[in-house]
Design a protein around this motif. Sequence first.
Motif, PDB file in Angstrom:
ATOM      1  N   SER A  42       5.880   4.362  -5.518  1.00  0.00           N
ATOM      2  CA  SER A  42       5.089   4.521  -6.737  1.00  0.00           C
ATOM      3  C   SER A  42       5.563   3.552  -7.832  1.00  0.00           C
ATOM      4  CB  SER A  42       5.188   5.967  -7.233  1.00  0.00           C
ATOM      5  OG  SER A  42       4.483   6.114  -8.445  1.00  0.00           O
ATOM      6  N   CYS A  43       6.864   3.442  -8.003  1.00  0.00           N
ATOM      7  CA  CYS A  43       7.424   2.555  -9.036  1.00  0.00           C
ATOM      8  C   CYS A  43       7.052   1.097  -8.806  1.00  0.00           C
ATOM      9  CB  CYS A  43       8.945   2.675  -9.077  1.00  0.00           C
ATOM     10  SG  CYS A  43       9.561   4.227  -9.742  1.00  0.00           S
ATOM     11  N   PHE A  44       6.983   0.701  -7.541  1.00  0.00           N
ATOM     12  CA  PHE A  44       6.732  -0.704  -7.215  1.00  0.00           C
ATOM     13  C   PHE A  44       5.304  -0.952  -6.707  1.00  0.00           C
ATOM     14  CE2 PHE A  44      11.371  -0.408  -6.979  1.00  0.00           C
ATOM     15  CZ  PHE A  44      11.726  -1.500  -7.756  1.00  0.00           C
ATOM     16  N   SER A  45       4.457   0.053  -6.734  1.00  0.00           N
ATOM     17  CA  SER A  45       3.078  -0.068  -6.240  1.00  0.00           C
ATOM     18  C   SER A  45       3.046  -0.708  -4.855  1.00  0.00           C
ATOM     19  CB  SER A  45       2.223  -0.880  -7.225  1.00  0.00           C
ATOM     20  OG  SER A  45       2.127  -0.211  -8.453  1.00  0.00           O
ATOM     21  N   THR A  46       3.777  -0.096  -3.933  1.00  0.00           N
ATOM     22  CA  THR A  46       3.900  -0.619  -2.571  1.00  0.00           C
ATOM     23  C   THR A  46       3.940   0.535  -1.584  1.00  0.00           C
ATOM     24  OG1 THR A  46       5.196  -2.129  -1.176  1.00  0.00           O
ATOM     25  CG2 THR A  46       6.441  -0.672  -2.642  1.00  0.00           C
ATOM     26  N   SER A  47       3.978   0.208  -0.327  1.00  0.00           N
ATOM     27  CA  SER A  47       4.235   1.205   0.711  1.00  0.00           C
ATOM     28  C   SER A  47       5.395   0.730   1.587  1.00  0.00           C
ATOM     29  CB  SER A  47       2.982   1.441   1.559  1.00  0.00           C
ATOM     30  OG  SER A  47       2.576   0.223   2.176  1.00  0.00           O
ATOM     31  N   ALA A  48       6.233  -0.136   1.028  1.00  0.00           N
ATOM     32  CA  ALA A  48       7.325  -0.769   1.781  1.00  0.00           C
ATOM     33  C   ALA A  48       8.491   0.168   2.087  1.00  0.00           C
ATOM     34  CB  ALA A  48       7.839  -1.996   1.026  1.00  0.00           C
ATOM     35  N   PHE A  49       8.650   1.233   1.298  1.00  0.00           N
ATOM     36  CA  PHE A  49       9.746   2.170   1.539  1.00  0.00           C
ATOM     37  C   PHE A  49       9.248   3.287   2.455  1.00  0.00           C
ATOM     38  CE2 PHE A  49      10.890   0.107  -2.425  1.00  0.00           C
ATOM     39  CZ  PHE A  49      12.225  -0.207  -2.197  1.00  0.00           C
ATOM     40  N   ALA A  50      10.086   3.677   3.409  1.00  0.00           N
ATOM     41  CA  ALA A  50       9.707   4.678   4.402  1.00  0.00           C
ATOM     42  C   ALA A  50       9.476   6.040   3.751  1.00  0.00           C
ATOM     43  CB  ALA A  50      10.793   4.795   5.468  1.00  0.00           C
ATOM     44  N   THR A  51       8.464   6.737   4.244  1.00  0.00           N
ATOM     45  CA  THR A  51       8.176   8.095   3.787  1.00  0.00           C
ATOM     46  C   THR A  51       7.874   8.970   4.995  1.00  0.00           C
ATOM     47  OG1 THR A  51       5.811   7.645   3.537  1.00  0.00           O
ATOM     48  CG2 THR A  51       7.199   7.300   1.587  1.00  0.00           C
ATOM     49  N   SER A  52       7.984  10.262   4.793  1.00  0.00           N
ATOM     50  CA  SER A  52       7.685  11.223   5.840  1.00  0.00           C
ATOM     51  C   SER A  52       7.120  12.468   5.176  1.00  0.00           C
ATOM     52  CB  SER A  52       8.952  11.575   6.617  1.00  0.00           C
ATOM     53  OG  SER A  52       8.689  12.592   7.545  1.00  0.00           O
ATOM     54  N   HIS A  53       6.248  13.141   5.846  1.00  0.00           N
ATOM     55  CA  HIS A  53       5.681  14.380   5.309  1.00  0.00           C
ATOM     56  C   HIS A  53       6.364  15.593   5.919  1.00  0.00           C
ATOM     57  CE1 HIS A  53       2.661  12.167   3.162  1.00  0.00           C
ATOM     58  NE2 HIS A  53       2.414  11.466   4.261  1.00  0.00           N
ATOM     59  N   GLN A  54       7.586  15.372   6.400  1.00  0.00           N
ATOM     60  CA  GLN A  54       8.383  16.450   6.972  1.00  0.00           C
ATOM     61  C   GLN A  54       9.658  16.590   6.155  1.00  0.00           C
ATOM     62  OE1 GLN A  54       9.026  15.284  11.011  1.00  0.00           O
ATOM     63  NE2 GLN A  54       6.848  15.201  11.494  1.00  0.00           N
ATOM     64  N   THR A  55      10.359  17.707   6.341  1.00  0.00           N
ATOM     65  CA  THR A  55      11.590  17.921   5.587  1.00  0.00           C
ATOM     66  C   THR A  55      12.809  17.342   6.291  1.00  0.00           C
ATOM     67  OG1 THR A  55      11.856  20.089   6.607  1.00  0.00           O
ATOM     68  CG2 THR A  55      10.738  20.012   4.465  1.00  0.00           C
ATOM     69  N   GLY A  56      12.651  16.836   7.506  1.00  0.00           N
ATOM     70  CA  GLY A  56      13.770  16.248   8.240  1.00  0.00           C
ATOM     71  C   GLY A  56      14.131  14.873   7.706  1.00  0.00           C
ATOM     72  N   SER A  57      15.285  14.390   8.114  1.00  0.00           N
ATOM     73  CA  SER A  57      15.763  13.075   7.679  1.00  0.00           C
ATOM     74  C   SER A  57      14.857  11.973   8.206  1.00  0.00           C
ATOM     75  CB  SER A  57      17.183  12.838   8.205  1.00  0.00           C
ATOM     76  OG  SER A  57      18.042  13.813   7.693  1.00  0.00           O
ATOM     77  N   HIS A  58      14.577  11.014   7.343  1.00  0.00           N
ATOM     78  CA  HIS A  58      13.760   9.870   7.744  1.00  0.00           C
ATOM     79  C   HIS A  58      14.524   8.564   7.535  1.00  0.00           C
ATOM     80  CE1 HIS A  58       9.991   7.989   8.851  1.00  0.00           C
ATOM     81  NE2 HIS A  58      10.186   7.122   7.875  1.00  0.00           N
ATOM     82  N   THR A  59      15.186   8.415   6.389  1.00  0.00           N
ATOM     83  CA  THR A  59      15.935   7.198   6.093  1.00  0.00           C
ATOM     84  C   THR A  59      17.320   7.312   6.711  1.00  0.00           C
ATOM     85  OG1 THR A  59      14.722   6.927   4.033  1.00  0.00           O
ATOM     86  CG2 THR A  59      16.785   5.692   4.243  1.00  0.00           C
ATOM     87  N   MET A  60      17.616   6.454   7.680  1.00  0.00           N
ATOM     88  CA  MET A  60      18.898   6.498   8.380  1.00  0.00           C
ATOM     89  C   MET A  60      19.883   5.463   7.848  1.00  0.00           C
ATOM     90  SD  MET A  60      18.533   8.910  10.422  1.00  0.00           S
ATOM     91  CE  MET A  60      17.133   9.907  10.812  1.00  0.00           C
TER      92      MET A  60
END
Length: 90
Positions: free
Chosen positions: A22-40
Amino acid sequence: RLTPTICVLGATGVGKGSTLNSCFSTSAFATSHQTGSHTMQPKVLELEWRGRGALMRGVDLCGFSDSNGRDTHFIEAMVAYLKEEVRYVT
């Protein structure tokens, strides 16, 4: 000249990647719609603020309270990454 840097950290699944996107108007950072870990691994990108402003660095860090119990490893990785790659935080 130092590039302004935003580091986002918090619990797993709270939307750190979404906040940076949102801050950078991009989709470059990984996202997930789950509560589990996504960014390793911590991830840093240098992008224009809001997609059209000054260059800034966004740093997406691994979440705390990892769903697989990897907090110690993630914290060590975050500290090393901030020291070696980001080098400064203001």
